[in-house]
Design a protein around this motif. Structure first.
Motif, mmCIF file in Angstrom:
data_model
loop_
_atom_site.group_PDB
_atom_site.id
_atom_site.type_symbol
_atom_site.label_atom_id
_atom_site.label_comp_id
_atom_site.label_asym_id
_atom_site.label_seq_id
_atom_site.Cartn_x
_atom_site.Cartn_y
_atom_site.Cartn_z
ATOM 1 N N MET A 1 0.740 -1.096 -0.109
ATOM 2 C CA MET A 1 -0.127 -0.129 0.151
ATOM 3 C C MET A 1 0.929 1.170 0.095
ATOM 4 O O MET A 1 1.672 1.106 0.830
ATOM 5 C CB MET A 1 -0.751 -0.021 1.216
ATOM 6 N N GLY A 2 0.554 2.056 -0.672
ATOM 7 C CA GLY A 2 1.441 3.652 -0.991
ATOM 8 C C GLY A 2 1.325 4.180 0.372
ATOM 9 O O GLY A 2 0.137 4.062 1.213
ATOM 10 N N LEU A 3 2.155 5.468 0.480
ATOM 11 C CA LEU A 3 2.221 6.017 1.490
ATOM 12 C C LEU A 3 1.230 6.961 1.691
ATOM 13 O O LEU A 3 0.314 7.129 2.859
ATOM 14 C CB LEU A 3 3.611 6.899 1.695
ATOM 15 N N LEU A 4 0.594 7.386 0.611
ATOM 16 C CA LEU A 4 -0.801 8.421 0.736
ATOM 17 C C LEU A 4 -1.878 7.606 0.983
ATOM 18 O O LEU A 4 -2.470 8.149 2.035
ATOM 19 C CB LEU A 4 -0.709 9.081 -0.784
ATOM 20 N N ARG A 5 -2.108 6.593 0.514
ATOM 21 C CA ARG A 5 -3.123 5.483 1.003
ATOM 22 C C ARG A 5 -3.300 5.219 2.371
ATOM 23 O O ARG A 5 -4.127 5.288 3.047
ATOM 24 C CB ARG A 5 -3.345 4.536 0.089
ATOM 25 N N PRO A 38 2.154 4.079 12.090
ATOM 26 C CA PRO A 38 2.092 4.589 10.639
ATOM 27 C C PRO A 38 3.589 4.614 10.399
ATOM 28 O O PRO A 38 4.652 4.744 11.258
ATOM 29 C CB PRO A 38 1.623 6.038 10.519
ATOM 30 N N PRO A 39 4.135 4.247 9.079
ATOM 31 C CA PRO A 39 5.358 4.428 8.840
ATOM 32 C C PRO A 39 6.213 5.732 9.068
ATOM 33 O O PRO A 39 5.483 6.636 8.885
ATOM 34 C CB PRO A 39 5.661 3.890 7.282
ATOM 35 N N GLN A 40 7.399 5.760 9.668
ATOM 36 C CA GLN A 40 7.806 7.147 9.848
ATOM 37 C C GLN A 40 7.845 7.788 8.659
ATOM 38 O O GLN A 40 7.810 9.305 8.797
ATOM 39 C CB GLN A 40 9.408 7.106 10.181
ATOM 40 N N ASN A 41 7.955 7.455 7.599
ATOM 41 C CA ASN A 41 7.718 8.641 6.306
ATOM 42 C C ASN A 41 6.528 8.856 6.131
ATOM 43 O O ASN A 41 6.317 9.905 5.468
ATOM 44 C CB ASN A 41 8.608 7.951 5.160
ATOM 45 N N ALA A 42 5.549 8.273 6.696
ATOM 46 C CA ALA A 42 3.957 8.728 6.280
ATOM 47 C C ALA A 42 3.737 9.656 7.624
ATOM 48 O O ALA A 42 2.367 10.166 7.417
ATOM 49 C CB ALA A 42 3.181 7.392 6.278
ATOM 50 N N ARG A 43 4.277 9.578 8.654
ATOM 51 C CA ARG A 43 3.806 10.289 9.800
ATOM 52 C C ARG A 43 3.460 11.841 9.645
ATOM 53 O O ARG A 43 2.328 12.360 10.175
ATOM 54 C CB ARG A 43 4.638 10.066 11.187
ATOM 55 N N PRO A 44 4.572 12.631 8.953
ATOM 56 C CA PRO A 44 4.193 14.054 8.782
ATOM 57 C C PRO A 44 2.729 14.314 7.927
ATOM 58 O O PRO A 44 1.989 14.935 8.529
ATOM 59 C CB PRO A 44 5.371 14.443 8.033
ATOM 60 N N PHE A 45 2.621 13.397 6.923
ATOM 61 C CA PHE A 45 1.479 13.896 6.322
ATOM 62 C C PHE A 45 0.162 13.244 7.049
ATOM 63 O O PHE A 45 -0.792 13.989 6.931
ATOM 64 C CB PHE A 45 1.490 13.038 4.968
ATOM 65 N N PHE A 46 0.317 12.002 7.672
ATOM 66 C CA PHE A 46 -0.933 11.781 8.553
ATOM 67 C C PHE A 46 -1.332 12.803 9.371
ATOM 68 O O PHE A 46 -2.297 13.075 9.514
ATOM 69 C CB PHE A 46 -0.351 10.219 9.343
#
Length: 74
Positions: A1-5, A38-46
């Motif tokens: 699953m992609g980071l955005l999704r 959430p993955p570390q690189n997804a946390r800021p956007f989340f």
């Protein structure tokens, strides 16, 4: 699953959890991050998504109320 999704999915879960627990605190958001990891690189956007919805919540509720029939926001 992609980071955005993944970020979008987690944001929806977080907002539901915050609403169910009637808590919009930063501590609650951190607890959600601990449980759903959430993955570390997804946390800021989340976090940006969740905080953006919380900030815009009064306007969102106004639109829901305006365009909904037989729907009461409590």
């Amino acid at each position: 699953m992609g980071l955005l999704r993944r970020s979008l999915e987690l944001a929806i879960k977080a907002l539901f959890c915050m609403d169910a627990n009637q808590s919009e605190s930063p501590q609650m958001l951190e607890r959600i991050c601990e449980n759903f990891t959430p993955p570390q690189n997804a946390r800021p956007f989340f976090k940006k998504l969740v905080n953006g919805v919380l900030k815009a919540n009064p306007q969102i509720e106004t639109h829901i109320y305006r365009f909904s029939k037989n729907w009461i926001i409590q």
